[in-house]
Motif scaffolding. Structure first.
Motif, PDB file in Angstrom:
ATOM      1  N   LYS A 164       6.006  -9.873   9.217  1.00 57.52           N
ATOM      2  CA  LYS A 164       6.199  -8.210   8.393  1.00 57.52           C
ATOM      3  C   LYS A 164       4.532  -7.118   9.055  1.00 57.52           C
ATOM      4  CE  LYS A 164       7.940 -10.044   3.567  1.00 57.52           C
ATOM      5  NZ  LYS A 164       7.943 -10.398   2.418  1.00 57.52           N
ATOM      6  N   LYS A 167       5.143  -3.591  10.312  1.00 53.85           N
ATOM      7  CA  LYS A 167       4.420  -2.640  10.156  1.00 53.85           C
ATOM      8  C   LYS A 167       3.742  -1.921  11.493  1.00 53.85           C
ATOM      9  CE  LYS A 167       4.073  -4.102   5.586  1.00 53.85           C
ATOM     10  NZ  LYS A 167       3.351  -4.495   4.564  1.00 53.85           N
ATOM     11  N   ASN A 170       5.714  -0.298  13.762  1.00 58.86           N
ATOM     12  CA  ASN A 170       6.443   1.195  13.421  1.00 58.86           C
ATOM     13  C   ASN A 170       5.850   1.642  12.845  1.00 58.86           C
ATOM     14  OD1 ASN A 170       9.427  -0.240  13.546  1.00 58.86           O
ATOM     15  ND2 ASN A 170       9.261  -0.747  11.614  1.00 58.86           N
ATOM     16  N   THR A 214       3.226   1.870  10.758  1.00 62.68           N
ATOM     17  CA  THR A 214       2.883   2.373   9.373  1.00 62.68           C
ATOM     18  C   THR A 214       1.742   2.226   8.939  1.00 62.68           C
ATOM     19  OG1 THR A 214       4.225   0.739   9.082  1.00 62.68           O
ATOM     20  CG2 THR A 214       5.434   2.846   7.926  1.00 62.68           C
ATOM     21  N   ILE A 215       0.521   1.268   9.631  1.00 59.17           N
ATOM     22  CA  ILE A 215      -0.548   1.195   9.944  1.00 59.17           C
ATOM     23  C   ILE A 215      -1.273   1.178  11.170  1.00 59.17           C
ATOM     24  CG2 ILE A 215       0.187  -0.610   7.574  1.00 59.17           C
ATOM     25  CD1 ILE A 215       0.166  -3.029   8.854  1.00 59.17           C
TER      26      ILE A 215
END
Ligand SMILES: [Zn+2]
Length: 88
Positions: A65, A69, A72, A74-75
């Motif tokens: 997971k 992330k 992509n 996002t973090i």
């Protein structure tokens, strides 16, 4: 593999030292140290998925997971816990 000495009694009542091979320990998850199921003692690889035989199912889910992330964006890299950074 190391050997273990054991004292056995023969049917005649004599004591005899028997050497036995030590069993391999069960494989453990490298994050939470729980026993990984489905992996034989010594040798076999375990489940045929990513991190199979290295991480338990819960930890591999967590790692995948965070990896998604991170891919992509996002973090950031700094947001990943240090213990999981080697799996990124
Ligand atoms: Zn685990």
């Amino acid at each position: 593999m190391a050997r273990v000495r054991k004292v056995r009694k023969t049917p005649t009542g004599k004591k005899k030292i028997v050497f036995k091979r030590k069993q391999h320990r069960k494989s453990h998850c490298s994050l939470c140290k729980k026993v990984i199921h489905g992996v034989k003692r010594g040798g076999s690889k375990g489940p045929n998925r990513k991190y199979g035989g290295e991480l338990c199912s819960a930890c591999s889910r967590k790692v995948l997971k965070i990896k998604a992330k991170f891919k992509n964006k996002t973090i950031e890299k700094g947001d990943i816990p240090i213990s999981l950074r080697k799996y990124m």
